[in-house]
Scaffold this motif. Structure first.
Motif, PDB file in Angstrom:
ATOM      1  N   ARG A   1      40.843  -3.951  -9.291  1.00 44.86           N
ATOM      2  CA  ARG A   1      42.382  -3.785  -9.876  1.00 44.86           C
ATOM      3  C   ARG A   1      42.903  -2.311  -9.910  1.00 44.86           C
ATOM      4  NH1 ARG A   1      44.375  -2.482 -14.333  1.00 44.86           N
ATOM      5  NH2 ARG A   1      42.639  -2.961 -15.624  1.00 44.86           N
ATOM      6  N   GLY A   2      43.660  -2.184  -9.470  1.00 43.89           N
ATOM      7  CA  GLY A   2      44.355  -0.920  -9.704  1.00 43.89           C
ATOM      8  C   GLY A   2      44.638  -0.602 -11.091  1.00 43.89           C
ATOM      9  N   GLY A   3      44.627   0.671 -11.594  1.00 45.33           N
ATOM     10  CA  GLY A   3      44.794   1.073 -12.867  1.00 45.33           C
ATOM     11  C   GLY A   3      46.497   0.926 -13.285  1.00 45.33           C
ATOM     12  N   HIS A   4      46.384   0.355 -14.505  1.00 45.29           N
ATOM     13  CA  HIS A   4      47.945   0.462 -15.131  1.00 45.29           C
ATOM     14  C   HIS A   4      48.419   1.616 -15.895  1.00 45.29           C
ATOM     15  CE1 HIS A   4      47.038  -3.883 -14.704  1.00 45.29           C
ATOM     16  NE2 HIS A   4      46.469  -3.918 -16.148  1.00 45.29           N
ATOM     17  N   VAL A   5      49.368   1.789 -16.112  1.00 48.22           N
ATOM     18  CA  VAL A   5      50.080   2.680 -16.780  1.00 48.22           C
ATOM     19  C   VAL A   5      50.613   2.291 -18.120  1.00 48.22           C
ATOM     20  CG1 VAL A   5      51.933   4.587 -17.178  1.00 48.22           C
ATOM     21  CG2 VAL A   5      50.768   4.232 -14.892  1.00 48.22           C
ATOM     22  N   ILE A   6      49.911   2.660 -19.228  1.00 53.79           N
ATOM     23  CA  ILE A   6      50.299   1.970 -20.594  1.00 53.79           C
ATOM     24  C   ILE A   6      50.602   3.145 -21.571  1.00 53.79           C
ATOM     25  CG2 ILE A   6      49.143   0.796 -22.171  1.00 53.79           C
ATOM     26  CD1 ILE A   6      46.812   0.138 -20.139  1.00 53.79           C
ATOM     27  N   ILE A   7      51.731   2.417 -21.966  1.00 52.81           N
ATOM     28  CA  ILE A   7      52.503   3.193 -23.163  1.00 52.81           C
ATOM     29  C   ILE A   7      51.895   2.725 -24.377  1.00 52.81           C
ATOM     30  CG2 ILE A   7      54.694   3.980 -24.339  1.00 52.81           C
ATOM     31  CD1 ILE A   7      55.754   4.032 -21.522  1.00 52.81           C
ATOM     32  N   ARG A   8      51.437   3.972 -25.374  1.00 55.39           N
ATOM     33  CA  ARG A   8      50.577   3.533 -26.521  1.00 55.39           C
ATOM     34  C   ARG A   8      51.264   4.196 -27.651  1.00 55.39           C
ATOM     35  NH1 ARG A   8      44.435   4.455 -26.204  1.00 55.39           N
ATOM     36  NH2 ARG A   8      45.247   6.626 -25.802  1.00 55.39           N
ATOM     37  N   GLY A   9      51.654   3.550 -28.737  1.00 51.78           N
ATOM     38  CA  GLY A   9      52.008   4.311 -29.910  1.00 51.78           C
ATOM     39  C   GLY A   9      51.246   4.922 -30.709  1.00 51.78           C
ATOM     40  N   ASN A  10      51.373   6.057 -31.156  1.00 54.35           N
ATOM     41  CA  ASN A  10      50.616   7.132 -31.969  1.00 54.35           C
ATOM     42  C   ASN A  10      51.422   7.630 -33.206  1.00 54.35           C
ATOM     43  OD1 ASN A  10      49.159   9.147 -32.725  1.00 54.35           O
ATOM     44  ND2 ASN A  10      48.412   9.740 -30.597  1.00 54.35           N
ATOM     45  N   LYS A  11      51.020   7.366 -34.212  1.00 53.30           N
ATOM     46  CA  LYS A  11      51.795   7.604 -35.620  1.00 53.30           C
ATOM     47  C   LYS A  11      51.668   9.317 -35.905  1.00 53.30           C
ATOM     48  CE  LYS A  11      47.758   6.328 -38.246  1.00 53.30           C
ATOM     49  NZ  LYS A  11      47.197   7.626 -38.669  1.00 53.30           N
ATOM     50  N   ASP A  12      50.634   9.848 -35.058  1.00 57.09           N
ATOM     51  CA  ASP A  12      50.530  11.345 -35.563  1.00 57.09           C
ATOM     52  C   ASP A  12      51.302  12.098 -34.524  1.00 57.09           C
ATOM     53  OD1 ASP A  12      48.516  10.741 -37.342  1.00 57.09           O
ATOM     54  OD2 ASP A  12      46.917  10.464 -35.715  1.00 57.09           O
ATOM     55  N   LEU A  13      52.069  11.475 -33.694  1.00 61.29           N
ATOM     56  CA  LEU A  13      53.277  12.267 -32.895  1.00 61.29           C
ATOM     57  C   LEU A  13      54.452  12.023 -33.339  1.00 61.29           C
ATOM     58  CD1 LEU A  13      51.967  11.350 -29.339  1.00 61.29           C
ATOM     59  CD2 LEU A  13      51.254  13.419 -30.458  1.00 61.29           C
ATOM     60  N   TRP A  14      55.206  13.119 -33.290  1.00 54.39           N
ATOM     61  CA  TRP A  14      56.748  13.367 -33.915  1.00 54.39           C
ATOM     62  C   TRP A  14      57.655  13.783 -32.754  1.00 54.39           C
ATOM     63  CZ3 TRP A  14      57.721  11.582 -38.438  1.00 54.39           C
ATOM     64  CH2 TRP A  14      56.762  11.427 -39.324  1.00 54.39           C
ATOM     65  N   THR A  15      57.110  14.224 -31.400  1.00 51.88           N
ATOM     66  CA  THR A  15      58.015  14.419 -30.605  1.00 51.88           C
ATOM     67  C   THR A  15      57.374  14.333 -28.929  1.00 51.88           C
ATOM     68  OG1 THR A  15      58.876  16.488 -29.564  1.00 51.88           O
ATOM     69  CG2 THR A  15      56.592  16.809 -30.540  1.00 51.88           C
ATOM     70  N   LEU A  16      58.267  14.127 -28.284  1.00 46.93           N
ATOM     71  CA  LEU A  16      58.054  13.920 -26.740  1.00 46.93           C
ATOM     72  C   LEU A  16      57.634  15.401 -26.159  1.00 46.93           C
ATOM     73  CD1 LEU A  16      60.645  11.336 -25.944  1.00 46.93           C
ATOM     74  CD2 LEU A  16      58.402  10.901 -26.513  1.00 46.93           C
ATOM     75  N   TYR A  17      57.127  16.299 -26.911  1.00 47.22           N
ATOM     76  CA  TYR A  17      57.208  17.696 -26.267  1.00 47.22           C
ATOM     77  C   TYR A  17      56.320  17.715 -25.212  1.00 47.22           C
ATOM     78  CZ  TYR A  17      55.572  22.743 -26.259  1.00 47.22           C
ATOM     79  OH  TYR A  17      55.445  24.005 -25.934  1.00 47.22           O
ATOM     80  N   GLU A  18      54.984  17.054 -25.241  1.00 46.03           N
ATOM     81  CA  GLU A  18      53.985  17.103 -24.168  1.00 46.03           C
ATOM     82  C   GLU A  18      54.435  16.701 -22.719  1.00 46.03           C
ATOM     83  OE1 GLU A  18      51.075  13.944 -23.748  1.00 46.03           O
ATOM     84  OE2 GLU A  18      51.799  13.403 -25.950  1.00 46.03           O
ATOM     85  N   PHE A  19      55.541  16.006 -22.576  1.00 47.88           N
ATOM     86  CA  PHE A  19      56.024  15.760 -21.298  1.00 47.88           C
ATOM     87  C   PHE A  19      56.866  16.844 -20.685  1.00 47.88           C
ATOM     88  CE2 PHE A  19      55.509  11.603 -23.601  1.00 47.88           C
ATOM     89  CZ  PHE A  19      54.239  11.061 -22.906  1.00 47.88           C
ATOM     90  N   SER A  20      57.023  17.843 -21.410  1.00 49.11           N
ATOM     91  CA  SER A  20      57.789  18.885 -20.750  1.00 49.11           C
ATOM     92  C   SER A  20      57.357  19.462 -19.553  1.00 49.11           C
ATOM     93  CB  SER A  20      57.895  20.017 -21.847  1.00 49.11           C
ATOM     94  OG  SER A  20      58.765  19.737 -22.971  1.00 49.11           O
TER      95      SER A  20
END
Length: 337
Positions: free
Chosen positions: A44-63
């Motif tokens: 099977r091809g790999g999935h793209v999975i969004i996962r909740g992380n309580k230690d993150l406060w921003t979407l900064y890494e996607f800059s």
């Protein structure tokens, strides 16, 4: 919205992996001239999975990373050997993140729990090997299935700040100053509009080591619900708060009218916001003497029959304990009352 390392809105292009090809292998072994098909399935091809992380406060890494790509499945092999699945890619986001389809603007899902997983792009299925297609009329099938292509899609991530209390008020109402004196937060404070360009979070320490979280939402202006000024992208942060604290300065031309304008902005943006508990704080009351305060109190008794209010001064630090007590009482009231 972007300010420093705080980013609450980002668009991503995600691609899941393609499934591996099924094998078309025919078994060959000494003394076994025609062993028949034994081609294995593709992975099977790999999935793209969004996962909740309580230690993150921003979407900064996607800059820095706007394209997310999962691994492809490996091809099947002989002896019915199944190819390895493609690598799943996990995209960690803060709690309170809303996932939308960029093309349609439809909400796909919301991340509200830590470790919550949402498959946002499924990997393609691996193709079946030729041993699946053996039959009484076709003993040596010389074909196998190709792997199925993965999914590609554009998604938008929107962060809605998770807090117990949301501070609502016009620019320069004193929200940042209040947050700085009742919490350990250190927001930017200046005497001009739109000082706050991002939600500031602060933890309020109440009596007996009790705590709750307050978010200073950037000031809204008339027309915010239609996107005027800094607009609706700030208003969405209010949706996650269980209680709304309206801050209206006592030197406003009409205190009751200013509250109604703020309320109307929320009503036009999302009428459900009016179902939340509300408390009004009349700020900057160090500017009033006792006579003026008593006069204003009489006016507000009539105007605010349905909503509790309290007089405070962040500068003189008066009324703050009463404010915290009232907020704690609202946050912890019996939901049936």
């Amino acid at each position: 919205m972007k300010d420093g390392n705080f980013i609450d809105y980002v668009k991503l292009h995600v691609s899941s992996g393609k499934g591996g090809k099924g094998s078309m292998h025919l078994h060959r072994e000494k003394y076994i001239a025609k062993g028949g098909p034994d081609g294995g399935d593709g992975g099977r091809g790999g999935h793209v999975i969004i996962r909740g992380n309580k230690d993150l406060w921003t979407l900064y890494e996607f800059s820095f990373k706007r394209h997310i790509k999962a691994g492809h499945g490996e091809n099947g092999g002989k002896q019915r050997s199944t190819g390895a699945d493609g690598e799943d890619i996990y995209v960690d986001v803060p709690l309170g993140t809303v996932i939308r389809d960029t093309d349609t603007n439809e909400t796909i899902d919301e991340v509200t729990d830590s470790e919550q997983e949402i498959i946002i792009a499924k990997g393609g299925m691996g193709g079946r090997g030729n041993w699946h297609f053996k039959s009484s009329t076709n003993q040596t099938p010389r074909y196998a299935q190709p792997g199925i292509e993965g999914q590609e899609r554009d998604i938008t991530l929107e962060l809605k700040v998770l807090a117990d209390v949301g501070l609502v008020g016009f620019p320069n109402a004193g929200k940042s100053t209040l947050l700085s004196v009742i919490t350990a937060a250190k927001p930017k404070i200046a005497n001009y509009e739109f000082t706050t360009l991002k939600p500031n979070l602060g933890i309020v320490k109440h009596r007996d080591y009790q705590t709750f979280v307050v978010a200073d939402i950037p000031g809204i202006i008339e027309g915010a619900a239609e996107g005027k000024g800094l607009g609706y992208r700030f208003l969405r942060h209010i949706e996650r708060n269980s209680t709304l604290l309206f801050l209206v300065p006592c030197d406003a031309e009409d205190v009751a009218k200013q509250y109604e304008i703020l309320l109307d902005e929320l009503r036009r943006y999302n009428p459900e916001l009016l179902d939340k508990d509300r408390l009004i704080a009349i700020s900057k009351t160090d500017m009033l003497d006792e006579e003026l305060k008593a006069e204003l109190n009489e006016q507000l008794k009539e105007a605010f029959k349905e909503v509790p209010y309290v007089f405070i001064s962040s500068v003189a630090q008066t009324g703050l304990q009463e404010l915290k007590d009232k907020l704690w009482e609202i946050l912890n009231k019996d939901p049936e009352h």
